[in-house]
Design a protein around this motif. Sequence first.
Motif, PDB file in Angstrom:
ATOM      1  N   GLY A  91       0.845  -1.204   0.000  1.00 47.58           N
ATOM      2  CA  GLY A  91       0.000   0.000   0.000  1.00 47.58           C
ATOM      3  C   GLY A  91       0.870   1.240   0.000  1.00 47.58           C
ATOM      4  O   GLY A  91       1.987   1.222   0.534  1.00 47.58           O
TER       5      GLY A  91
ATOM      6  N   CYS B  32      -4.141  -1.752   3.315  1.00 51.39           N
ATOM      7  CA  CYS B  32      -5.431  -1.658   2.635  1.00 51.39           C
ATOM      8  C   CYS B  32      -6.565  -1.759   3.654  1.00 51.39           C
ATOM      9  O   CYS B  32      -6.548  -2.639   4.514  1.00 51.39           O
ATOM     10  CB  CYS B  32      -5.566  -2.776   1.618  1.00 51.39           C
TER      11      CYS B  32
ATOM     12  N   GLY C 222      -8.811  -5.960   2.963  1.00 47.19           N
ATOM     13  CA  GLY C 222      -7.354  -5.812   2.913  1.00 47.19           C
ATOM     14  C   GLY C 222      -6.663  -7.069   3.422  1.00 47.19           C
ATOM     15  O   GLY C 222      -5.642  -7.511   2.886  1.00 47.19           O
TER      16      GLY C 222
END
Length: 255
Positions: free
Chosen positions: A54, A61, A111
Motif C-alpha cells: 500500500g 489496505c 485488505g
Amino acid sequence: MDSCIISKEKDGVLLFTINRPRMRNAINFDVMAGLESAIEMAADQDVKIFAITGAGEQAFCSGGDLTAFHQLKTEEQAYGMLSRMSGVLYKLLTLPKPTIAIVNGSAVGGGCEIASACDFRIGKEGMKAGFVQANLAITTGWGGGTILLERLPKTAFRMLLDARVHDAEELMGLGFLDHIYKEDPIDACLSFMKGSLSKETTVLEAYKSLVNKKWEQLSMRERMEAEAAKCAVLWGEEAHHKKVDEFMSKKNKNN
Ligand SMILES: CC[C@H](C(=O)O)C(=O)SCCNC(=O)CCNC(=O)[C@H](O)C(C)(C)COP(=O)(O)OP(=O)(O)OC[C@H]1O[C@@H](n2cnc3c(N)ncnc32)[C@H](O)[C@@H]1OP(=O)(O)O
C-alpha cells in the motif's frame, strides 16, 4: 492521482501498489481493474515474483471502499462487486509465480483478504490487521475467509468470528504473518524472498504449480464464489446497512 501503481523492481519483482493513502488504500473498481492488469503482467518472462503493498506509511489496505460500495444496497448489487473481486483474488491465489503481501500498515476487512491470497505475508513493525467484516454484519466476501480457513486451519475460524484487530506479534503467533520487518518495504521483500529470487523462474513456476494443484483439488474457485454469494445475502440486510450508515455519518462529521 492514479489509484494504483505497477512497477518492475530489482531482481524480477513486479510490485503492485494500492495508491489511495488518503482513504487508507481502500479498494474501488479502479483498483480492482489495476490488480487484474498487474496479475496479467506477472506472466512476463522477466518477472520472478509478484508483490502487493500500500502507498504511504499508515495502511496496506482498509478493504472495500465504503463510500463507493455503500450505494450497493441489494444482494444482487453487492454480488456483482463481491463476485468480481473473489475472481480477482482467485487469480492472485493461483498466480503461477510466488506472491507476497508487504503489509506496510493497517490491513482490515478485504485488505486482509488480499493479503491472505498471497503465498507469503510480511508485516511492518507496529502494523495491525483484522478480518473486521463481522463487525459490519457481513462475512468476508472476496474469498479471503475460504483461503484463511485453508492456510490457518487452527486459528482462522476464531479470527473470523472474533473480527478483532491483532498487532504484528499476535499475527506472527497466529501464523498470519511470516516475518516482521523494520526496513524499507521493498528491501524487506527482496531480503525475505532472496532464496527464491536466486532460482530459475521455471523452478519457481514448477513449485507454484504444485501449490495450485492443491487449490484446484480443494475446489477453491467454487468455494470462494459461494463465499461471495453468502456475503451478498448479508450485505442486503438492514443490519449491514445500519453499520455502513454509522461509518458514513462518522466520516461526514469529520469532513
Ligand atoms: C467490500 C467488502 C469487503 C469485504 O471484506 O468483503 C470489505 O472490506 S468491507 C469494509 C471493511 N473495512 C472497514 O470497515 C475499514 C474501515 N476503516 C478503518 O477501520 C480505519 O480507517 C483503519 C483502521 C483502516 C485506519 O484507521 P486510521 O485511524 O488510520 O484512519 P481513519 O479511520 O481516520 O481513516 C482515514 C480516512 O480514510 C477513510 N477510510 C478508511 N477506511 C475506509 C474504507 N474502507 N472505505 C472508505 N473510506 C475509508 C476514512 O473514512 C477517513 O476519511 P476522512 O474523510 O479523512 O474521514
